[in-house]
Design an enzyme around this catalytic site. Structure first.
Site, PDB file in Angstrom:
ATOM      1  N   ASN A   6     -24.424 -10.198 -25.098  1.00  0.00           N
ATOM      2  CA  ASN A   6     -23.017 -10.195 -25.520  1.00  0.00           C
ATOM      3  C   ASN A   6     -22.773 -11.505 -26.257  1.00  0.00           C
ATOM      4  OD1 ASN A   6     -20.252 -10.208 -25.791  1.00  0.00           O
ATOM      5  ND2 ASN A   6     -19.827 -10.557 -23.611  1.00  0.00           N
ATOM      6  N   LYS A   8     -20.136 -12.423 -27.747  1.00  0.00           N
ATOM      7  CA  LYS A   8     -18.727 -12.857 -27.685  1.00  0.00           C
ATOM      8  C   LYS A   8     -18.242 -13.244 -29.094  1.00  0.00           C
ATOM      9  CE  LYS A   8     -19.634 -14.504 -23.037  1.00  0.00           C
ATOM     10  NZ  LYS A   8     -19.048 -15.081 -21.849  1.00  0.00           N
ATOM     11  N   HIS A  93     -14.284  -6.492 -20.027  1.00  0.00           N
ATOM     12  CA  HIS A  93     -14.907  -7.805 -19.793  1.00  0.00           C
ATOM     13  C   HIS A  93     -13.837  -8.735 -19.204  1.00  0.00           C
ATOM     14  CE1 HIS A  93     -16.858 -11.647 -20.464  1.00  0.00           C
ATOM     15  NE2 HIS A  93     -17.990 -10.988 -20.602  1.00  0.00           N
ATOM     16  N   GLU A  95     -13.111 -11.656 -19.780  1.00  0.00           N
ATOM     17  CA  GLU A  95     -12.371 -12.455 -20.767  1.00  0.00           C
ATOM     18  C   GLU A  95     -11.256 -11.631 -21.407  1.00  0.00           C
ATOM     19  OE1 GLU A  95     -15.853 -13.766 -22.865  1.00  0.00           O
ATOM     20  OE2 GLU A  95     -16.371 -15.060 -21.188  1.00  0.00           O
ATOM     21  N   GLU A 163     -19.975  -8.558 -12.940  1.00  0.00           N
ATOM     22  CA  GLU A 163     -19.964  -9.932 -13.447  1.00  0.00           C
ATOM     23  C   GLU A 163     -18.917 -10.745 -12.686  1.00  0.00           C
ATOM     24  OE1 GLU A 163     -21.523  -9.896 -17.832  1.00  0.00           O
ATOM     25  OE2 GLU A 163     -19.347  -9.870 -17.805  1.00  0.00           O
ATOM     26  N   GLY A 169     -20.542 -17.888 -17.643  1.00  0.00           N
ATOM     27  CA  GLY A 169     -20.526 -19.103 -18.452  1.00  0.00           C
ATOM     28  C   GLY A 169     -20.469 -20.402 -17.669  1.00  0.00           C
ATOM     29  N   SER A 208     -24.240 -16.032 -16.154  1.00  0.00           N
ATOM     30  CA  SER A 208     -25.189 -17.154 -16.205  1.00  0.00           C
ATOM     31  C   SER A 208     -26.642 -16.729 -16.025  1.00  0.00           C
ATOM     32  CB  SER A 208     -24.804 -18.223 -15.175  1.00  0.00           C
ATOM     33  OG  SER A 208     -23.514 -18.734 -15.463  1.00  0.00           O
TER      34      SER A 208
HETATM   35  C1  PEP Z   1     -20.984 -12.317 -20.411  1.00  0.00           C
HETATM   36  O1  PEP Z   1     -20.441 -12.705 -21.423  1.00  0.00           O
HETATM   37  O2  PEP Z   1     -20.865 -11.132 -20.098  1.00  0.00           O
HETATM   38  C2  PEP Z   1     -21.736 -13.266 -19.606  1.00  0.00           C
HETATM   39  C3  PEP Z   1     -22.288 -12.843 -18.502  1.00  0.00           C
HETATM   40  O3  PEP Z   1     -21.830 -14.558 -20.062  1.00  0.00           O
HETATM   41  P1  PEP Z   1     -22.880 -15.698 -19.576  1.00  0.00           P
HETATM   42  O4  PEP Z   1     -24.229 -15.049 -19.496  1.00  0.00           O
HETATM   43  O5  PEP Z   1     -22.783 -16.751 -20.612  1.00  0.00           O
HETATM   44  O6  PEP Z   1     -22.428 -16.141 -18.216  1.00  0.00           O
END
Ligand code: PEP
Length: 247
Positions: A6, A8, A93, A95, A163, A169, A208
């Site tokens: 992803n 983003k 998501h 975010e 998640e 992140g 992460s």
């Molecule tokens: C994500 O954007 O879905 C995500 C898991 O980000 P990261 O791997 O950077 O934590």
């Protein structure tokens, strides 16, 4: 197994080279049972899909509107994402849920619309740190899943990405024991709700993920792969995760 990147709100046209390098590894990955996919920003989706066409690297959008078309300035419909060459679309998501106040009811409609146009939704769910700290992670996540899950017709496919918000992140990852218990809870919920169809649902972990933790994560029961944010932005780091899974 699935590894989905992803990107983003990252990636200008110069990032297409990263996708091409990843695409060049996708056939060998598939032969080892690993499907690779990238969800670039909407501005790159059509071009990137075109660049990697003919390779097993699949593409996806990062969000879609609930309507197919209309007066929704700035929004992008599931049909447009499909038309741009995508196979997947991320919905819900954290975010989007946080920054755009998306409710599970809205996310469910987005997932339903995605299925209607022939996309496979990647439905994200996950708890806040405060909920985990008071022992409410599983009840919160299952409530979110119940409210966000669309109706699945006989051939519909869906991916559920767990998640934890506090892991996205941040460099933090839940303990393997906490993950085992969460995936068992999610699987049991889906089994009750979907019966035999549960076997067509794939469950991912996101938050992460790096080359240092992927091997332990994918050994856990019911984890079918990962949704990778930061570590998917360069071919070098995304493919280092793939290499760990292959070893
Ligand atoms: C994500 O954007 O879905 C995500 C898991 O980000 P990261 O791997 O950077 O934590």
């Amino acid at each position: 197994m699935l590894l989905i990147g992803n990107w983003k709100m990252n990636g200008l046209a110069t990032a297409l080279g990263e996708a091409e390098t990843i695409a060049a590894a996708a056939e060998a990955a598939l032969q080892q049972g690993i499907q690779l996919a990238l969800c670039p920003p909407a501005t790159l989706l059509r071009t990137l899909s075109h660049h990697v066409a003919g390779t097993p690297l699949l593409t996806g959008g990062q969000d879609c509107h609930v309507e197919h078309f209309g007066a929704y300035t700035g929004d992008i419909s599931a049909a447009m994402i499909k038309d741009a060459g995508a196979h997947y679309v991320i919905v819900g998501h954290s975010e989007r849920r946080q920054n755009h106040h998306e409710t599970s009811m809205l996310v469910q409609r987005k997932a339903q619309t995605a299925i209607e146009v022939g996309l496979v939704p990647i439905l994200c769910i996950g708890e806040h740190r405060s909920q985990r700290d008071v022992g409410q992670a599983e009840s919160y996540v299952l409530g979110q899943l119940q409210a966000s899950l669309p109706e699945l017709g006989s051939n519909a496919q869906i991916i559920i990405a767990y998640e934890p918000i506090w892991a996205v992140g941040t460099g933090l990852v839940p303990s393997l024991a906490d993950l085992s218990s969460m995936y068992q809870a999610i699987f049991s919920f889906l089994e009750t709700r979907l019966g035999n169809k549960v076997n067509s649902v794939r469950l991912l972990y996101g938050g992460s993920v790096t080359q240092n933790n992927i091997s332990d994560l994918v050994k856990l029961n019911h984890i079918d792969g990962a949704l990778v944010g930061g570590a998917s932005l360069t071919a070098a780091s995304f493919l280092s995760i793939l290499n760990e899974v292959c070893n």
